[in-house]
Design a protein around this motif. Structure first.
Motif, PDB file in Angstrom:
ATOM      1  N   VAL A  80       0.838  -1.199   0.000  1.00 29.04           N
ATOM      2  CA  VAL A  80       0.000   0.000   0.000  1.00 29.04           C
ATOM      3  C   VAL A  80       0.878   1.255   0.000  1.00 29.04           C
ATOM      4  O   VAL A  80       2.116   1.185   0.074  1.00 29.04           O
ATOM      5  N   HIS A  81       0.182   2.382  -0.095  1.00 34.12           N
ATOM      6  CA  HIS A  81       0.839   3.697  -0.100  1.00 34.12           C
ATOM      7  C   HIS A  81       1.898   3.782  -1.206  1.00 34.12           C
ATOM      8  O   HIS A  81       3.017   4.285  -0.976  1.00 34.12           O
ATOM      9  N   LEU A  82       1.553   3.277  -2.388  1.00 29.57           N
ATOM     10  CA  LEU A  82       2.487   3.376  -3.519  1.00 29.57           C
ATOM     11  C   LEU A  82       2.580   4.846  -3.965  1.00 29.57           C
ATOM     12  O   LEU A  82       1.555   5.528  -4.113  1.00 29.57           O
ATOM     13  N   GLY A  83       3.804   5.299  -4.150  1.00 28.81           N
ATOM     14  CA  GLY A  83       4.041   6.670  -4.609  1.00 28.81           C
ATOM     15  C   GLY A  83       5.263   6.724  -5.518  1.00 28.81           C
ATOM     16  O   GLY A  83       6.050   5.779  -5.603  1.00 28.81           O
ATOM     17  N   TRP A  84       5.410   7.855  -6.196  1.00 31.20           N
ATOM     18  CA  TRP A  84       6.546   7.975  -7.113  1.00 31.20           C
ATOM     19  C   TRP A  84       6.999   9.423  -7.160  1.00 31.20           C
ATOM     20  O   TRP A  84       6.271  10.356  -6.823  1.00 31.20           O
ATOM     21  N   ARG A  85       8.234   9.571  -7.601  1.00 24.91           N
ATOM     22  CA  ARG A  85       8.789  10.899  -7.861  1.00 24.91           C
ATOM     23  C   ARG A  85       9.824  10.777  -8.979  1.00 24.91           C
ATOM     24  O   ARG A  85      10.482   9.762  -9.128  1.00 24.91           O
ATOM     25  N   ARG A  86       9.917  11.858  -9.781  1.00 23.60           N
ATOM     26  CA  ARG A  86      10.853  11.877 -10.907  1.00 23.60           C
ATOM     27  C   ARG A  86      11.908  12.949 -10.623  1.00 23.60           C
ATOM     28  O   ARG A  86      11.579  14.079 -10.243  1.00 23.60           O
ATOM     29  N   ASP A  87      13.180  12.586 -10.810  1.00 23.39           N
ATOM     30  CA  ASP A  87      14.243  13.568 -10.575  1.00 23.39           C
ATOM     31  C   ASP A  87      14.568  14.315 -11.871  1.00 23.39           C
ATOM     32  O   ASP A  87      13.942  14.080 -12.918  1.00 23.39           O
ATOM     33  N   GLY A  88      15.553  15.152 -11.806  1.00 29.88           N
ATOM     34  CA  GLY A  88      15.898  15.974 -12.961  1.00 29.88           C
ATOM     35  C   GLY A  88      16.455  15.185 -14.125  1.00 29.88           C
ATOM     36  O   GLY A  88      16.436  15.669 -15.278  1.00 29.88           O
ATOM     37  N   LEU A  89      16.970  13.988 -13.889  1.00 32.68           N
ATOM     38  CA  LEU A  89      17.515  13.167 -14.977  1.00 32.68           C
ATOM     39  C   LEU A  89      16.434  12.317 -15.635  1.00 32.68           C
ATOM     40  O   LEU A  89      16.719  11.587 -16.587  1.00 32.68           O
ATOM     41  N   GLY A  90      15.215  12.334 -15.104  1.00 35.16           N
ATOM     42  CA  GLY A  90      14.132  11.523 -15.659  1.00 35.16           C
ATOM     43  C   GLY A  90      13.952  10.183 -14.988  1.00 35.16           C
ATOM     44  O   GLY A  90      13.064   9.414 -15.377  1.00 35.16           O
ATOM     45  N   VAL A 121      12.643   7.597 -12.315  1.00 32.87           N
ATOM     46  CA  VAL A 121      11.433   7.535 -11.489  1.00 32.87           C
ATOM     47  C   VAL A 121      11.670   6.571 -10.333  1.00 32.87           C
ATOM     48  O   VAL A 121      12.052   5.413 -10.552  1.00 32.87           O
ATOM     49  N   THR A 122      11.504   7.075  -9.112  1.00 33.14           N
ATOM     50  CA  THR A 122      11.640   6.237  -7.914  1.00 33.14           C
ATOM     51  C   THR A 122      10.237   5.912  -7.388  1.00 33.14           C
ATOM     52  O   THR A 122       9.453   6.817  -7.087  1.00 33.14           O
ATOM     53  N   VAL A 123       9.932   4.622  -7.324  1.00 27.65           N
ATOM     54  CA  VAL A 123       8.642   4.145  -6.803  1.00 27.65           C
ATOM     55  C   VAL A 123       8.888   3.523  -5.428  1.00 27.65           C
ATOM     56  O   VAL A 123       9.813   2.711  -5.260  1.00 27.65           O
ATOM     57  N   TRP A 166      12.005   1.101  -5.735  1.00 24.73           N
ATOM     58  CA  TRP A 166      12.636   0.701  -6.989  1.00 24.73           C
ATOM     59  C   TRP A 166      12.821   1.939  -7.855  1.00 24.73           C
ATOM     60  O   TRP A 166      11.925   2.796  -7.925  1.00 24.73           O
ATOM     61  N   VAL A 167      13.986   1.988  -8.497  1.00 22.04           N
ATOM     62  CA  VAL A 167      14.300   3.122  -9.371  1.00 22.04           C
ATOM     63  C   VAL A 167      14.184   2.661 -10.812  1.00 22.04           C
ATOM     64  O   VAL A 167      14.869   1.720 -11.235  1.00 22.04           O
ATOM     65  N   TYR A 168      13.333   3.359 -11.546  1.00 18.16           N
ATOM     66  CA  TYR A 168      13.151   3.089 -12.972  1.00 18.16           C
ATOM     67  C   TYR A 168      13.871   4.207 -13.723  1.00 18.16           C
ATOM     68  O   TYR A 168      13.355   5.315 -13.866  1.00 18.16           O
ATOM     69  N   SER A 169      15.086   3.848 -14.138  1.00 18.30           N
ATOM     70  CA  SER A 169      15.949   4.885 -14.726  1.00 18.30           C
ATOM     71  C   SER A 169      15.419   5.331 -16.080  1.00 18.30           C
ATOM     72  O   SER A 169      14.678   4.617 -16.754  1.00 18.30           O
ATOM     73  N   ALA A 170      15.854   6.494 -16.486  1.00 18.60           N
ATOM     74  CA  ALA A 170      15.460   7.031 -17.799  1.00 18.60           C
ATOM     75  C   ALA A 170      15.979   6.152 -18.915  1.00 18.60           C
ATOM     76  O   ALA A 170      15.337   5.996 -19.962  1.00 18.60           O
TER      77      ALA A 170
END
Length: 654
Positions: A553-563, A565-567, A615-619
């Motif tokens: 639960v509480h799944l969230g994400w953010r995208r950094d300046g390089l693109g 995405v950290t979930v 988990w980091v989903y790289s650009a």
């Protein structure tokens, strides 16, 4: 053709056509009848009619037609009832005249009975004693159970005891006679012999403490299902505390059982008074006779129990009273017969559920069974091949199962579902509303789902209102409980099955190595064999849903300046997840691992396994997966025994 008949009523032979029926204007007692039930007089009437008219001296040849004046072969008795005994008179709900049976003309349930004289004579004959006199013996035997290894004395004793019969030897002949208080002679002072200075009559009285104040009799009940019954009588003055109990293998009505105990109690009280006296050898008296003492010292009726013939006759006797042997009218008792219910198919429902209490076997499915009428208990048999059925479980109580009459739309998990009430038509039983504290402690737990797919959402409800016959409106719900939040559909349609998860659902034992294997089950009334038509067959494959990890639960994400995405997410625990003291949610599995998927338009573009809740989903990986816009990330916790659990998801925008 001639009709004969006589009611089973005291002195009914005075007017055999009279009967008792509160609904009839012709209801009346025969002349001089006290209204007591008397099955023996009905038997004696029929015997007398048959014997009299079969005698040519009483039934000469007719002059106007061939044959005797009254044809004994065309005498018909009123009345044989085609309604089955003992359901008539026992089923009062179906037949309102059953209460008239006891003192009525019916032969049903009576023609198989025997006279007491006939039974006693038969027992004596089988013992090799043929010189017996039963001419003064009257009684009605409905049934008597013998083991077969008794001697004649043991076989006769319960019969004589219950019927108040004395067996005496007179001139080498065994004589049986009913006890009564009718004196055969009067003893006056002129009949007595004095010996020395002793008084002519010696009177003794037993202390009251030696006399029981309560008499109890166990017997087999007639006019019903031949169940064991007990009757007891209590002396009204309460001066004696002893209890005398007896058990006889005789079939008696409740009234006969009560009359027997009352007679015993009266006899034992009156028989406290005993006398010893001497009469000359010429005085005609025998054991069992009742004499009237009028000696000045003692007066009253006494039964002779023992005579010692030593010149003069030494007589030992006990007091008797006539009232002890007169059967008083008692209320008619209709013994209800158990309702016969044909075994009907049951409604079984096999469910794979998550752990509800936490202490269940996680591989074990449960079964809920409803039926109307409920057969008492339900047996569950299982088989791998459909041939070799083995007993699996017994279901002692009916579960509450129903079908929805209204749709149930999806709602947010973890908050009250305040939508429209869910109307459910139940198979039976009752529901109830509970308080918020009881709800948060796990009360009013239910499952809704589709038996064909095996998908079940566990939910709770606070309010239950009866809105129709077996129809309840469930509101203020908590959805997706116990890790089933990933199974909440857009809508549960009308006709979805609801099972109340209370103590009436029963686990079906299943070894871990059979998880995932299809099995067949036969479910039906436990009183019937497994191949009975009332059994229903269902197939089920248990997947061990109790092992399935809960949805992150509480799944969230953010995208950094390089693109990149950290979930991130938070795990739930299927074991001890509600225990807050440690601070950290228990892992609940052998190791921490998660399956992560990336979907675009329903197509999986990437799938990885990670061991941390992020988990980091790289650009670079996004470019490699040809992702240039929005996508969905799904995460499930992995169990070494079950595999990935239900997936939680989050949408990642551009």
């Amino acid at each position: 053709m001639d009709e004969i008949g006589c009611a089973a009523l005291d002195k009914a032979t005075n007017q055999p056509n009279k009967f008792l029926d509160a609904k009839s204007s012709e209801s009346a007692l025969p002349k001089y009848s006290n209204g007591a039930r008397d099955d023996l007089i009905q038997m004696q009437y029929l015997r007398a009619m048959a014997e009299f008219w079969r005698d040519p001296a009483n039934n000469p040849e007719a002059t106007l037609y061939d044959g005797q004046m009254v044809d004994p072969d065309r005498m018909f008795v009123w009345a044989w009832d085609t309604r089955p005994f003992p359901h008539f008179p026992g089923n009062a709900a179906l037949w309102s005249d059953g209460k008239n049976y006891g003192r009525g003309h019916w032969l049903s349930g009576r023609v198989s009975s025997r006279s007491l004289a006939g039974v006693v004579a038969e027992v004596c004959a089988k013992a090799g004693v043929s010189d017996v006199d039963v001419s003064e013996l009257y009684g009605f035997v409905r049934g008597y159970r013998l083991n077969g290894d008794e001697d004649a004395r043991s076989a006769l004793q319960p019969l004589l005891l219950a019927s108040g019969v004395d067996a005496v030897e007179r001139d080498g002949r065994l004589v049986f006679k009913n006890r009564d208080a009718h004196p055969v002679s009067v003893v006056t002072p002129d009949h007595l012999v004095r010996e020395g200075d002793a008084g002519q009559v010696v009177q003794t009285r037993e202390p009251v403490v030696d006399v029981p104040g309560r008499v109890r009799l166990n017997f087999i009940e007639a006019d019903g299902s031949y169940q064991l019954r007990a009757e007891e009588s209590i002396y009204p003055d309460g001066t004696a505390d002893g209890v005398a109990s007896s058990e006889v293998a005789l079939v008696l009505t409740q009234s006969e059982g009560a009359q027997t105990t009352e007679r015993w109690l009266s006899e034992v009280r009156v028989a406290r008074d005993k006398v010893t006296l001497m009469v000359p050898p010429s005085f005609a008296v025998a054991a069992g006779d009742v004499v009237q003492l009028e000696t000045g010292e003692v007066s009253g009726q006494f039964r002779v129990d023992r005579i010692e013939d030593a010149g003069a006759k030494v007589i030992e006797a006990v007091r008797v009273v006539s009232g002890a042997y007169e059967a008083a009218p008692t209320p008619d008792v209709v013994v209800p017969t158990p309702t016969v219910t044909a075994p009907m198919p049951v409604w079984p429902m096999m469910l794979d559920l998550p752990l509800l209490a936490g202490n269940e076997s996680p591989e074990t499915p449960v079964i809920a069974v409803a039926a109307s009428p409920w057969p008492g208990s339900v047996a569950v048999y299982g088989s791998d091949t459909g041939d070799d059925w083995g007993f699996e479980a017994n279901v002692p109580r009916a579960a509450i199962i129903g079908e929805t009459l209204s749709p149930l739309s999806a709602a947010r998990v973890g908050q009250y579902d305040r939508g429209a009430a869910l109307e459910v038509k139940l198979s039976g039983g009752a529901l109830g509303s509970i308080g918020e504290a009881a709800l948060l402690n796990g009360g009013n737990l239910a499952a809704i789902g589709d038996p064909l797919t095996g998908a079940w959402e566990v939910f709770q409800f606070r309010d239950a209102i009866l809105v129709g016959a077996d129809t309840w409106a469930l509101s203020m719900r908590l959805r997706g409980q116990r890790g089933t939040d990933g199974l909440v559909p857009g809508v549960w349609p009308v006709g979805s099955v609801v099972v109340i998860l209370d103590g009436n659902i029963v686990p079906i034992p299943l070894s871990p190595n059979r998880r995932g294997a299809a099995r067949s089950y036969r479910v039906g009334p436990a009183s019937k064999p497994v191949d009975h038509p009332a059994y229903r067959t269902l197939d089920h494959t248990a997947m061990g849903i109790g092992l399935r990890p809960f949805t992150p639960v509480h799944l969230g994400w953010r995208r950094d300046g390089l693109g990149d995405v950290t979930v991130s997410w938070t795990r739930q625990s299927r074991i001890d997840g509600d225990f807050w003291e440690p601070g950290e949610t228990p892992l609940g599995e052998a190791r921490e691992a998660y399956r992560v998927r990336v979907r675009v338009g329903g197509v999986v573009r990437r799938e990885v396994t990670v061991v941390t809740p992020s988990w980091v989903y790289s650009a670079v990986d996004q470019l490699s997966d040809s992702i240039s816009g929005a996508f969905v990330v799904e995460v499930a916790q992995i169990s070494d025994r079950f595999g990935p659990g239900l997936f939680g998801k989050v949408s990642v925008d551009d």
